[in-house]
Design a protein around this motif. Structure first.
Motif, PDB file in Angstrom:
ATOM      1  N   ALA A   1       0.823  -1.211   0.000  1.00  0.00           N
ATOM      2  CA  ALA A   1       0.000   0.000   0.000  1.00  0.00           C
ATOM      3  C   ALA A   1       0.862   1.268   0.000  1.00  0.00           C
ATOM      4  O   ALA A   1       0.488   2.280  -0.613  1.00  0.00           O
ATOM      5  N   LEU A   2       2.019   1.223   0.660  1.00  0.00           N
ATOM      6  CA  LEU A   2       2.920   2.383   0.656  1.00  0.00           C
ATOM      7  C   LEU A   2       3.311   2.767  -0.773  1.00  0.00           C
ATOM      8  O   LEU A   2       3.364   3.953  -1.115  1.00  0.00           O
ATOM      9  N   ALA A   3       3.583   1.741  -1.592  1.00  0.00           N
ATOM     10  CA  ALA A   3       3.971   2.002  -2.980  1.00  0.00           C
ATOM     11  C   ALA A   3       2.762   2.375  -3.831  1.00  0.00           C
ATOM     12  O   ALA A   3       2.826   3.289  -4.663  1.00  0.00           O
ATOM     13  N   LEU A   4       1.639   1.680  -3.633  1.00  0.00           N
ATOM     14  CA  LEU A   4       0.441   1.997  -4.416  1.00  0.00           C
ATOM     15  C   LEU A   4      -0.023   3.420  -4.130  1.00  0.00           C
ATOM     16  O   LEU A   4      -0.513   4.118  -5.022  1.00  0.00           O
ATOM     17  N   GLY A   5       0.137   3.841  -2.875  1.00  0.00           N
ATOM     18  CA  GLY A   5      -0.271   5.189  -2.495  1.00  0.00           C
ATOM     19  C   GLY A   5       0.742   6.266  -2.837  1.00  0.00           C
ATOM     20  O   GLY A   5       0.471   7.452  -2.659  1.00  0.00           O
ATOM     21  N   GLY A   6       1.927   5.850  -3.312  1.00  0.00           N
ATOM     22  CA  GLY A   6       2.932   6.819  -3.743  1.00  0.00           C
ATOM     23  C   GLY A   6       3.808   7.357  -2.625  1.00  0.00           C
ATOM     24  O   GLY A   6       4.586   8.293  -2.841  1.00  0.00           O
ATOM     25  N   ALA A   7       3.726   6.779  -1.424  1.00  0.00           N
ATOM     26  CA  ALA A   7       4.586   7.237  -0.332  1.00  0.00           C
ATOM     27  C   ALA A   7       6.024   6.765  -0.521  1.00  0.00           C
ATOM     28  O   ALA A   7       6.959   7.365   0.017  1.00  0.00           O
ATOM     29  N   VAL A   8       6.202   5.663  -1.243  1.00  0.00           N
ATOM     30  CA  VAL A   8       7.523   5.206  -1.687  1.00  0.00           C
ATOM     31  C   VAL A   8       7.391   4.828  -3.156  1.00  0.00           C
ATOM     32  O   VAL A   8       6.279   4.628  -3.665  1.00  0.00           O
ATOM     33  N   SER A   9       8.510   4.725  -3.857  1.00  0.00           N
ATOM     34  CA  SER A   9       8.463   4.318  -5.260  1.00  0.00           C
ATOM     35  C   SER A   9       8.142   2.830  -5.360  1.00  0.00           C
ATOM     36  O   SER A   9       8.288   2.077  -4.388  1.00  0.00           O
ATOM     37  N   ILE A  10       7.717   2.395  -6.540  1.00  0.00           N
ATOM     38  CA  ILE A  10       7.435   0.973  -6.756  1.00  0.00           C
ATOM     39  C   ILE A  10       8.702   0.154  -6.490  1.00  0.00           C
ATOM     40  O   ILE A  10       8.649  -0.920  -5.875  1.00  0.00           O
ATOM     41  N   GLU A  11       9.852   0.666  -6.920  1.00  0.00           N
ATOM     42  CA  GLU A  11      11.114  -0.049  -6.729  1.00  0.00           C
ATOM     43  C   GLU A  11      11.499  -0.104  -5.244  1.00  0.00           C
ATOM     44  O   GLU A  11      11.938  -1.136  -4.743  1.00  0.00           O
ATOM     45  N   ASP A  12      11.320   1.019  -4.536  1.00  0.00           N
ATOM     46  CA  ASP A  12      11.645   1.022  -3.102  1.00  0.00           C
ATOM     47  C   ASP A  12      10.625   0.214  -2.312  1.00  0.00           C
ATOM     48  O   ASP A  12      10.948  -0.350  -1.255  1.00  0.00           O
ATOM     49  N   GLY A  13       9.397   0.149  -2.802  1.00  0.00           N
ATOM     50  CA  GLY A  13       8.407  -0.723  -2.173  1.00  0.00           C
ATOM     51  C   GLY A  13       8.865  -2.165  -2.212  1.00  0.00           C
ATOM     52  O   GLY A  13       8.710  -2.911  -1.230  1.00  0.00           O
ATOM     53  N   PHE A  14       9.446  -2.572  -3.338  1.00  0.00           N
ATOM     54  CA  PHE A  14       9.991  -3.928  -3.426  1.00  0.00           C
ATOM     55  C   PHE A  14      11.143  -4.095  -2.440  1.00  0.00           C
ATOM     56  O   PHE A  14      11.240  -5.125  -1.758  1.00  0.00           O
ATOM     57  N   ARG A  15      12.002  -3.090  -2.357  1.00  0.00           N
ATOM     58  CA  ARG A  15      13.131  -3.152  -1.412  1.00  0.00           C
ATOM     59  C   ARG A  15      12.616  -3.368   0.013  1.00  0.00           C
ATOM     60  O   ARG A  15      13.151  -4.205   0.766  1.00  0.00           O
ATOM     61  N   ILE A  16      11.552  -2.638   0.381  1.00  0.00           N
ATOM     62  CA  ILE A  16      10.984  -2.758   1.727  1.00  0.00           C
ATOM     63  C   ILE A  16      10.363  -4.136   1.921  1.00  0.00           C
ATOM     64  O   ILE A  16      10.644  -4.824   2.921  1.00  0.00           O
ATOM     65  N   ALA A  17       9.519  -4.568   0.976  1.00  0.00           N
ATOM     66  CA  ALA A  17       8.860  -5.873   1.117  1.00  0.00           C
ATOM     67  C   ALA A  17       9.887  -6.999   1.156  1.00  0.00           C
ATOM     68  O   ALA A  17       9.755  -7.950   1.943  1.00  0.00           O
ATOM     69  N   ASN A  18      10.908  -6.895   0.330  1.00  0.00           N
ATOM     70  CA  ASN A  18      11.940  -7.935   0.286  1.00  0.00           C
ATOM     71  C   ASN A  18      12.717  -7.987   1.604  1.00  0.00           C
ATOM     72  O   ASN A  18      12.938  -9.067   2.170  1.00  0.00           O
ATOM     73  N   ALA A  19      13.092  -6.814   2.116  1.00  0.00           N
ATOM     74  CA  ALA A  19      13.817  -6.774   3.386  1.00  0.00           C
ATOM     75  C   ALA A  19      12.944  -7.283   4.528  1.00  0.00           C
ATOM     76  O   ALA A  19      13.407  -8.033   5.395  1.00  0.00           O
ATOM     77  N   MET A  20      11.667  -6.920   4.503  1.00  0.00           N
ATOM     78  CA  MET A  20      10.778  -7.331   5.590  1.00  0.00           C
ATOM     79  C   MET A  20      10.437  -8.811   5.505  1.00  0.00           C
ATOM     80  O   MET A  20      10.100  -9.430   6.518  1.00  0.00           O
ATOM     81  N   GLY A  21      10.513  -9.386   4.312  1.00  0.00           N
ATOM     82  CA  GLY A  21      10.349 -10.834   4.194  1.00  0.00           C
ATOM     83  C   GLY A  21      11.411 -11.566   5.002  1.00  0.00           C
ATOM     84  O   GLY A  21      11.135 -12.592   5.647  1.00  0.00           O
ATOM     85  N   LEU A  22      12.634 -11.035   4.974  1.00  0.00           N
ATOM     86  CA  LEU A  22      13.708 -11.584   5.805  1.00  0.00           C
ATOM     87  C   LEU A  22      13.534 -11.184   7.264  1.00  0.00           C
ATOM     88  O   LEU A  22      13.625 -12.017   8.167  1.00  0.00           O
ATOM     89  N   ASN A  23      13.247  -9.886   7.483  1.00  0.00           N
ATOM     90  CA  ASN A  23      13.136  -9.383   8.853  1.00  0.00           C
ATOM     91  C   ASN A  23      11.990 -10.032   9.619  1.00  0.00           C
ATOM     92  O   ASN A  23      12.043 -10.151  10.847  1.00  0.00           O
ATOM     93  N   SER A  24      10.957 -10.436   8.890  1.00  0.00           N
ATOM     94  CA  SER A  24       9.797 -11.038   9.556  1.00  0.00           C
ATOM     95  C   SER A  24      10.146 -12.376  10.205  1.00  0.00           C
ATOM     96  O   SER A  24       9.389 -12.898  11.012  1.00  0.00           O
TER      97      SER A  24
END
Length: 351
Positions: free
Chosen positions: A108-131
């Motif tokens: 939702a952060l990326a869909l809403g434009g608060a982060v870029s689509i590419e940085d949204g992937f960076r966040i989701a990917n990092a949080m997949g590990l962090n989770s």
């Protein structure tokens, strides 16, 4: 004369939505149109020494042991959701707000434009590990509505009372993790979960379900994940949203009035450590923005029931039961799931 645009809210799905039926769907649905973006996602994974999205999506067969693991599930789900969102026909739909369920908040952060689509992937990917950075424990799903999706009188309160009592015992951790309207996701350590399974009152529809591969998300047991996220993912990735975003408290992050640092702090603090009220986020979204339709991007469509149950919970547009929701969907669909081919055709732009 061109038909008037319909207003839409978009709800991003969370964990457990990329399953056997979704294998290969990213390449099939998006490979030609979004090859450049997929290549960026693949490059980000490759730089971290991880199998790429293309490799995982293109696997010969679906593996529960591999594909359901957090560091694999999160990037696959994010990719499918983001690319589906970019496929929505904007000549037909005006997206007025976005929300997400749990991990879907990163989408939702990326869909809403608060982060870029590419940085949204960076966040989701990092949080997949962090989770996966947490103590022993997990999540259990329990149903609190009957077969017509109406609340079973007193059951929710009984369950939450039991959760509080178990959590008060020495060595037991147990808390509400996600409120899915018709279902509650409860999370805790192994002692807390075992006590819940032993003492839970009868619930309708299904037996309590332990969610495979899930940690004690949205509880204080995830403090290691929160600390790691704040250390690894800087506030500079965040800006103000381009369209309103409704979070797991039902709070609306609005354009021009949202502080990016506060959004970063919520995302990697409260959102990880406290309950995620998905039902409330949907109810706030429809009451606040009165959309013509709700669009559910892929992967899958398993979140559709929870969205419907959230609407039933406030009798949205007179829909007060499963039967009434099904009748409305047949006559004039309010929920369009992109994981369903016939509904996807109503949402996507023609190539």
């Amino acid at each position: 004369m061109t038909a008037a645009k319909k207003t839409a809210i978009v709800v991003a799905p969370g964990r457990g939505t990329y399953g056997k039926g979704e294998l290969g769907s990213i390449a099939r649905l998006h490979g030609a149109r979004f090859a450049e973006l997929i290549a960026d996602f693949d490059a980000q994974r490759r730089m971290r020494g991880q199998p790429t999205v293309s490799e995982l999506d293109g696997a010969e067969r679906f593996s529960v042991a591999t594909h359901m693991r957090g560091d694999v599930a999160a990037p696959l789900i994010y990719s499918a959701t983001a690319l589906d969102y970019l496929s929505i026909d904007r000549d037909k739909y005006d997206v007025v707000a976005v929300a997400g369920n749990s991990m879907g908040w990163y989408s939702a952060l990326a869909l809403g434009g608060a982060v870029s689509i590419e940085d949204g992937f960076r966040i989701a990917n990092a949080m997949g590990l962090n989770s996966q950075t947490h103590g022993p424990g997990g999540q259990i799903l329990l149903q609190v509505v009957d077969e017509d999706w109406r609340p079973v009188p007193g059951l929710r309160d009984r369950l939450l009372g039991l959760v509080a009592a178990i959590d008060a015992r020495p060595g037991h951790d147990l808390a509400l993790s996600i409120d899915l309207a018709g279902m509650l996701v409860l999370a805790g350590n192994e002692q807390g979960l075992a006590a819940l399974l032993a003492e839970a009152p009868p619930t309708p529809g299904r037996d309590p379900l332990r969610l495979a591969g899930h940690g004690p998300f949205h509880t204080p047991l995830m403090v290691g994940s929160s600390d790691k996220a704040k250390a690894e993912l800087p506030a500079s990735l965040f800006g103000g949203p381009a369209i309103p975003m409704i979070d797991g408290r039902g709070h609306v992050w609005r354009r021009f009035s949202s502080d990016p640092t506060e959004l970063w702090d919520y995302t990697f603090g409260h959102q990880i450590l406290a309950p995620y009220d998905f039902a409330l986020s949907v109810q706030v979204a429809v009451r606040e923005f009165a959309p013509d339709v709700i669009i559910l991007p892929g992967p899958g469509d398993t979140l559709g029931g929870a969205i419907a149950q959230a609407l039933i919970g406030i009798s949205w547009q007179g829909i007060a039961s499963k039967a009434e929701f099904v009748a409305r969907q047949a006559a004039d669909p309010i929920l369009l799931s992109m994981g369903r081919a016939e509904q996807r055709a109503l949402v996507t732009a023609k190539e």
